[in-house]
Write a protein that holds these residues in place. Structure first.
Motif, PDB file in Angstrom:
ATOM      1  N   TYR A 280       5.708  -6.803  60.706  1.00 12.16           N
ATOM      2  CA  TYR A 280       4.460  -6.878  61.483  1.00 12.16           C
ATOM      3  C   TYR A 280       3.884  -8.287  61.584  1.00 12.16           C
ATOM      4  CZ  TYR A 280       4.714  -1.874  60.419  1.00 12.16           C
ATOM      5  OH  TYR A 280       5.137  -0.583  60.273  1.00 12.16           O
TER       6      TYR A 280
ATOM      7  N   GLY B  74       6.131  -5.132  49.377  1.00 15.48           N
ATOM      8  CA  GLY B  74       5.198  -4.843  50.469  1.00 15.48           C
ATOM      9  C   GLY B  74       4.909  -6.051  51.337  1.00 15.48           C
TER      10      GLY B  74
ATOM     11  N   ILE C  48       7.374  12.591  47.862  1.00 13.97           N
ATOM     12  CA  ILE C  48       8.719  12.053  48.037  1.00 13.97           C
ATOM     13  C   ILE C  48       9.767  13.126  47.767  1.00 13.97           C
ATOM     14  CG2 ILE C  48      10.339  10.309  47.209  1.00 13.97           C
ATOM     15  CD1 ILE C  48       7.966   8.586  46.433  1.00 13.97           C
TER      16      ILE C  48
ATOM     17  N   LEU D 274       7.641   2.437  48.029  1.00 13.25           N
ATOM     18  CA  LEU D 274       8.785   2.874  48.844  1.00 13.25           C
ATOM     19  C   LEU D 274       8.499   4.214  49.528  1.00 13.25           C
ATOM     20  CD1 LEU D 274      11.702   1.959  46.383  1.00 13.25           C
ATOM     21  CD2 LEU D 274      11.032   0.738  48.467  1.00 13.25           C
ATOM     22  N   GLY D 275       7.871   5.141  48.783  1.00  5.31           N
ATOM     23  CA  GLY D 275       7.592   6.457  49.345  1.00  5.31           C
ATOM     24  C   GLY D 275       6.534   6.444  50.421  1.00  5.31           C
ATOM     25  N   ASN D 276       5.667   5.426  50.447  1.00  2.00           N
ATOM     26  CA  ASN D 276       4.603   5.321  51.447  1.00  2.00           C
ATOM     27  C   ASN D 276       4.970   4.385  52.592  1.00  2.00           C
ATOM     28  OD1 ASN D 276       2.981   7.054  50.012  1.00  2.00           O
ATOM     29  ND2 ASN D 276       1.807   5.438  49.003  1.00  2.00           N
ATOM     30  N   ASN D 277       6.283   4.191  52.806  1.00  2.00           N
ATOM     31  CA  ASN D 277       6.724   3.296  53.897  1.00  2.00           C
ATOM     32  C   ASN D 277       6.135   1.904  53.742  1.00  2.00           C
ATOM     33  OD1 ASN D 277       8.290   5.308  55.204  1.00  2.00           O
ATOM     34  ND2 ASN D 277       6.413   6.138  56.139  1.00  2.00           N
ATOM     35  N   PHE D 278       6.190   1.391  52.506  1.00  2.00           N
ATOM     36  CA  PHE D 278       5.734   0.047  52.154  1.00  2.00           C
ATOM     37  C   PHE D 278       4.238  -0.137  52.390  1.00  2.00           C
ATOM     38  CE2 PHE D 278      10.253  -0.402  52.888  1.00  2.00           C
ATOM     39  CZ  PHE D 278      10.654  -1.137  51.770  1.00  2.00           C
ATOM     40  N   ASN D 279       3.499   0.957  52.250  1.00  2.00           N
ATOM     41  CA  ASN D 279       2.041   0.873  52.253  1.00  2.00           C
ATOM     42  C   ASN D 279       1.540   1.096  50.833  1.00  2.00           C
ATOM     43  OD1 ASN D 279       1.607   0.482  55.088  1.00  2.00           O
ATOM     44  ND2 ASN D 279       2.188   2.626  55.392  1.00  2.00           N
TER      45      ASN D 279
ATOM     46  N   SER E  98       2.720  17.188  50.632  1.00  2.00           N
ATOM     47  CA  SER E  98       3.725  16.180  50.928  1.00  2.00           C
ATOM     48  C   SER E  98       3.923  15.261  49.725  1.00  2.00           C
ATOM     49  CB  SER E  98       3.308  15.342  52.141  1.00  2.00           C
ATOM     50  OG  SER E  98       2.121  14.630  51.860  1.00  2.00           O
TER      51      SER E  98
ATOM     52  N   TYR F  63       7.984  -6.984  53.497  1.00  2.00           N
ATOM     53  CA  TYR F  63       8.167  -6.015  54.588  1.00  2.00           C
ATOM     54  C   TYR F  63       7.142  -6.238  55.698  1.00  2.00           C
ATOM     55  CZ  TYR F  63       8.436  -1.551  57.051  1.00  2.00           C
ATOM     56  OH  TYR F  63       8.569  -0.594  58.017  1.00  2.00           O
ATOM     57  N   HIS F  64       5.869  -6.334  55.340  1.00  2.00           N
ATOM     58  CA  HIS F  64       4.826  -6.480  56.370  1.00  2.00           C
ATOM     59  C   HIS F  64       4.909  -7.830  57.065  1.00  2.00           C
ATOM     60  CE1 HIS F  64       2.160  -2.894  56.027  1.00  2.00           C
ATOM     61  NE2 HIS F  64       2.781  -2.766  54.856  1.00  2.00           N
TER      62      HIS F  64
END
Length: 830
Positions: A751, A743, A20, A117-122, A18, A746-747
Motif C-alpha cells: 500500500y 506488518g 484462523i 498473519l491471521g489478520n492479513n497483516f493487520n 471466525s 507488507y503495508h
C-alpha cells in the motif's frame, strides 16, 4: 455495515464465529452458555498442552545450551602433563536472554506473530495485550511469590547485579519505547524504522548484558589474564588452573558425609541412600531456567520427575542430616524420631533423660544445675522422679541430698535439678556422686505409657578439688580410629584438682605409621584453663583409600607446667584401621546415585522412553503417584502422547527436538488465539481484557511455579528475578519487533503506507505497566541496600517481606482493574 456490540453477543456476528483455525463446524445453533463453557474448557486445556510442549522445547534448549568442548589444561601433577576439561560453549547470560527467554516466552511471541498473519497483516489486540499482561504478571506476581516464598529467617540476594541492572533497565525501557512509538512519535501507526529499531534492541540487550556479565566495562580490570571457563559452580574470577571438584568427586563427598552421620549406615538401604544423595546433589547444583520450567511442568502434570522422590521418613532424614561445611550428624532428638527409618519402630511418647551422662563442678561452686530434657510428644504434661546416690562423695559431707519430682508443662522441653555442693576447705581427691531419674505415677489423666525414660537416666557428678593444680593423663592407654574419621580427638583428664592454668606438652612417635602419610602432627601443647578438667589432643588422620594392615603411632605427654603432675597413663597408642567395608558401601551408593542423576538428566531419554513415560503416570513411578497425579495424567494423557512424537533432544544435539516442539507450539498458539478471541467475544470481553487476564495467566503459570522453586532452592536470586526481567524485554523486542516488521514491510510494499496500530487501550496499558515496573524495581533495590528491609531482594525480615509481596500484588490488581476500566471507556486514558 452496522457496528458490533460485543457486550450483547449474537451468533450471527462474524467475529464470534471466525478464527484462523476455529470453529471447525457450524456452531450457530448451539446455545451461548454451552459455547462459552466449551471454549473456556478448551482454552484451559490448551494451556496444559502448551505447558507440555514447552517441556520438550525447554529440554531441547537445555541440551543445546549445555554443549561443551574439550580444552587441555596444564597439570604438572599428571603423567601426561595436562588434563582434559569440558568447557561450556554457551555463556549463561547469553543463553538466558536468547534461547531460554525464547522458550519461556514462546507462546506470547508466537501469538503476536500469528495474529498478524491471521489478520492479513493487520494489527490485533490479543497478541500485544498478552505480551504486556504477561509482563505485568511476571514482574509483579511472580516476584511477589518469590519474595514471600523464602522461609522465615532466610534470604536471597542477586549475585550478578550488573546483569540485573541491564535487564531491569531494558524491561522498563522496552515499554517506554512502545509508548513513544505508539503515541509520542507517530500516533496510531508504526514506521518501518521504528519496527526495525524495536527488533534491533534485542541483540543490543544481549551484547550489553554479556559485557556486564564479563565486567568489560566501567573500568573493571580483568582479575586473571589466563583463560577462564564456566564449570557449573566455578566463581566468575576462578582461573582455569584452579580446577574445581568434578561432579563425581562432589557426589562422593556428599554420600560419604551423609553415611558417616548415621550410627548404622548399613541399615539404610543403598537405594534410599542414593535417592537422598541424588536430591542433595541437585540442591547444590546451579540449574538453568529450562530445568526449573521443566520441573514445574512435570510436577503439575504428573510427568517423569527430574528430581528424586523421597518418602516422608526419608525426607525427614534428608532435612535433619547436616551436610554443610562438613558438619555431620543427627541430634539425639532426630535420632529418636528417625529410628523408624533404620528399622526400629517410632513410639509416640514423651521421652525424658539427662542432657549429659556426667558433669564436673568445682568444690567451691555453691550449687550445680543438672539439666533434664524432654523430647518426642510435648502436647501433654509429663513428670519424672529424681534422687541422689552416694559414690565416693557422701551426702551431708560433700553435698546436700535431694529427692523429688520434676513436672514438665505442655511444650516445656528442659528443667533443672539443683544440688548444693559443700566446700570443706580440706584438700581431698576428686569425689563423685550420682543423680538418678525414675518413672513416677502419672497425673492429670495421662497414660502411664506416655512417659518413657531415655538411655541417660544416671548422671555422674564429679566434685573437683580446687586447691591443687591436679594430675593430667590420658583416659585410655590405647585408641582405635578409622582412617576415614578425618580429625580424631584424644582426651586428657585432669584429676585431683583444677587450680590455675596448666600447659601440657605432647609429642607423637611413629611406630609402623608415618607422620605426614598416615596422620598429621609431630608435637603440640594443650592448655587447661582454671577449673577445666578435660581437654583434647586433635590430630588429622589421613585417608589414603588403600587396602592395608593396621597402622600405629604413639602420643606421649612430655611435661606439665603450673605445678601439675603427669599421671600414670602418660602414653597412648593409636591404631588406625582400614575402612574398606564403609568405602565399598560408599562406592556402591555413588554408582547408584550417578545412574539416577543420568536417568533424570534432561535430554537423556530415547524415543521409546518418551512414549513409555507419556503413557504412565509420573513417567512410570507408580509407587509415589498420588490421586491428584492420576487425575492430571488422565487430563493430559492425549497431549503427552502427541508430544512424544517430537524427536528426543538426544538427536542432533537437541536441534531436532527444538524444531519439532516449535512446530507444535505454532499450531497450539494459533488454536489458543482462536479460543481466547471467540470466548471473549461470547461473554462480552474485549480482546485486550482477555489478553491481560486469561491468556497472560495461562501462559505464565508454569513460570510462576518454576521461579518459586528456583527462589527457594538456589543460593542467589538471579535465576528467578533476573530471568523475569530478561523475558519481559525479549517479549517486546521479539514478539512485537518481528510482528511489526512483518506488518510494516507488507503495508509499505503493498500500500505504500505505514503500519496502522490502534494505540488506544494498548498505550494506556503500556504506560500503566511502566509505572508499576519502576515502582517494583525501586522497591527491590531499596530492599537490597536498606538494613531494615533485610539488605536482600528475596526473603529477609517477616514484616517487610510480606509487606513487599502485598504491595506488588496490589500493583498487579490495580494494573488489571485500571486497564479493564480504560478499555471499556469507563476512565480516560493517558
Amino acid at each position: 455495515m452496522t457496528s458490533t456490540n460485543l457486550s450483547c453477543p449474537d451468533f450471527s456476528d462474524f467475529k464470534c464465529n471466525s478464527g484462523i483455525v476455529l470453529p471447525l463446524i457450524n456452531e450457530s445453533i448451539w446455545s451461548i452458555e454451552f459455547r462459552a463453557i466449551l471454549y473456556l474448557v478448551g482454552l484451559l486445556w490448551s494451556f496444559v498442552a502448551i505447558a507440555l510442549v514447552a517441556d520438550a522445547f525447554m529440554c531441547a534448549i537445555e541440551v543445546i545450551t549445555s554443549q561443551t568442548s574439550e580444552v587441555k589444561v596444564a597439570r604438572p601433577d599428571k603423567e601426561e602433563g595436562f588434563e582434559i576439561v569440558q568447557v561450556r560453549v554457551w555463556n549463561d547470560t547469553v543463553a538466558n536472554l536468547t534461547l531460554m527467554a525464547l522458550g519461556s516466552s514462546a507462546p506470547e511471541i508466537l501469538l503476536s506473530i500469528i495474529e498478524i498473519l491471521g489478520n492479513n497483516f493487520n494489527a490485533g489486540e490479543l497478541g500485544p495485550g498478552t505480551i504486556v499482561g504477561s509482563a505485568s504478571f511476571n514482574l509483579l506476581i511472580i516476584v511477589a511469590v518469590c519474595v514471600a516464598g523464602i522461609p522465615n529467617g532466610d534470604f536471597r540476594r542477586i549475585k550478578r547485579i550488573k546483569v540485573f541492572a541491564v535487564t531491569a533497565g531494558f524491561s522498563i525501557f522496552a515499554y517506554v519505547w512502545l509508548y513513544i512509538v505508539l503515541v509520542a512519535h507517530t500516533e496510531n501507526e508504526i514506521e518501518l524504522w521504528e519496527a526495525a529499531v524495536t527488533f534491533g534492541f534485542f541483540p543490543v540487550l544481549v551484547i550489553i548484558a554479556f559485557v556486564a556479565d564479563k565486567e568489560y566495562c566501567c573500568g573493571a580490570k580483568v582479575k586473571d589474564q589466563r583463560l577462564e571457563i564456566e564449570l557449573g559452580d566455578v566463581a566468575e574470577d576462578t582461573a582455569l588452573m584452579k580446577r574445581p571438584k568434578t561432579e563425581q568427586e562432589k557426589m562422593k563427598d556428599i554420600v560419604q558425609t551423609f553415611m558417616k552421620s548415621l550410627d548404622k549406615p548399613e541399615k539404610l538401604s543403598e537405594e534410599d541412600a542414593s535417592n537422598i544423595a541424588a536430591l542433595k546433589m541437585q540442591e547444590e547444583q546451579e540449574h538453568s531456567r529450562a530445568w526449573y520450567r521443566v520441573r514445574a511442568s512435570r510436577d503439575l502434570f504428573a510427568g517423569q520427575r527430574i528430581n528424586p522422590h523421597l518418602s516422608d521418613n526419608l525426607q525427614k532424614l534428608h532435612d535433619t542430616t547436616g551436610f554443610e561445611n562438613g558438619a555431620v550428624g543427627l541430634s539425639p532428638q532426630h535420632r529418636l524420631e528417625l529410628n523408624g527409618i533404620l528399622g526400629t519402630p517410632i513410639k509416640l511418647t514423651s521421652e525424658i533423660e539427662f542432657d549429659a551422662v556426667s558433669c564436673s563442678v568445682m568444690e567451691n561452686c555453691g550449687t550445680v544445675k543438672i539439666s533434664v530434657v524432654r523430647r518426642g510428644d510435648l502436647s501433654m504434661p509429663a513428670s519424672v522422679g529424681f534422687e541422689t546416690i552416694d559414690g565416693t562423695a557422701t551426702a551431708s559431707d560433700d553435698y546436700v541430698a535431694v529427692k523429688g519430682v520434676l513436672i514438665f508443662e505442655p511444650k516445656e522441653t528442659k528443667k533443672y535439678i539443683e544440688i548444693e555442693i559443700i566446700d570443706d576447705n580440706v584438700w581431698e581427691p576428686d569425689e563423685t556422686f550420682f543423680v538418678k531419674l525414675s518413672k513416677v505415677d502419672s497425673h492429670n489423666g495421662v497414660d502411664d505409657d506416655y512417659v518413657a525414660l531415655g538411655h541417660k537416666i544416671i548422671n555422674q557428678v564429679t566434685i573437683i578439688n580446687d586447691d591443687e593444680p591436679g594430675t593430667i593423663e590420658f583416659t585410655k592407654p590405647s585408641y582405635l580410629v578409622k582412617e576415614s574419621v578425618g580429625n580424631a580427638y584424644f582426651p586428657l583428664q585432669r584429676t585431683n584438682g583444677a587450680d590455675g592454668v596448666v600447659e601440657v606438652v605432647w609429642r607423637t612417635t611413629d611406630l609402623n605409621a608415618k607422620e605426614g602419610v598416615h596422620y598429621a602432627g609431630k608435637e603440640g601443647k594443650v592448655t587447661f584453663e582454671h577449673g577445666e578438667d578435660v581437654k583434647n589432643i586433635e590430630l588429622q588422620i589421613i585417608n589414603d583409600h588403600e587396602t592395608k594392615k593396621d597402622e600405629n603411632f604413639q602420643i606421649t605427654l612430655i611435661s606439665a607446667s603450673g605445678g601439675a603432675s603427669l599421671g600414670h597413663t602418660q602414653k597412648t597408642v593409636v591404631t588406625v584401621v582400614g575402612d574398606d567395608e564403609f568405602d565399598g558401601l560408599v562406592r556402591r551408593v555413588v554408582a547408584k546415585t550417578h545412574l539416577k542423576l543420568q536417568k533424570m538428566k534432561l535430554g537423556s531419554q530415547s524415543w521409546a522412553d518418551q512414549f513409555t513415560q507419556a503413557m504412565c503416570v509420573n513417567g512410570g513411578d507408580i509407587e509415589n503417584a498420588s490421586p491428584g497425579d492420576y487425575i492430571m495424567h488422565f487430563l493430559s494423557f492425549g497431549f503427552k502422547v502427541i508430544v512424544a512424537f517430537v524427536p528426543p533432544p538426544s538427536i542432533w544435539n537437541g536441534w531436532a527436538c527444538f524444531a519439532g516442539a516449535l512446530f507444535l507450539l505454532i499450531g497450539l498458539t494459533a488454536v489458543v488465539g482462536d479460543l481466547a478471541t471467540i470466548f471473549g467475544c461470547l461473554i462480552g470481553l474485549e480482546p485486550t481484557v482477555t489478553a491481560i487476564t486469561l491468556v497472560a495467566l495461562g501462559t505464565s503459570l508454569p513460570d510462576l511455579f518454576a521461579s518459586k522453586t528456583a527462589a527457594t532452592q538456589e543460593r542467589y536470586a538471579d535465576n528467578c528475578i533476573g530471568n523475569v526481567t530478561g523475558s519481559n524485554s525479549v517479549n517486546v523486542f521479539l514478539g512485537l519487533g518481528i510482528s511489526w516488521l512483518m506488518g510494516t514491510i507488507y503495508h509499505k510494499t503493498v500500500y505504500g503506507t505505514n503500519f496502522p496500530v490502534d494505540s488506544g487501550s494498548l498505550a494506556f496499558s503500556v504506560a500503566l505497566y511502566s509505572i508499576c515496573a519502576v515502582l517494583c524495581v525501586v522497591t527491590l533495590m531499596a530492599r537490597r541496600y536498606i538494613p531494615a528491609l533485610g539488605k536482600c531482594e528475596l526473603g529477609g525480615p517477616v514484616g517487610p517481606k510480606w509487606a513487599t509481596a502485598g504491595f506488588f500484588t496490589l500493583l498487579w490488581i490495580l494494573y488489571v482493574v485500571l486497564s479493564a476500566l480504560q478499555t471499556y471507556n469507563i476512565i480516560a486514558g493517558f
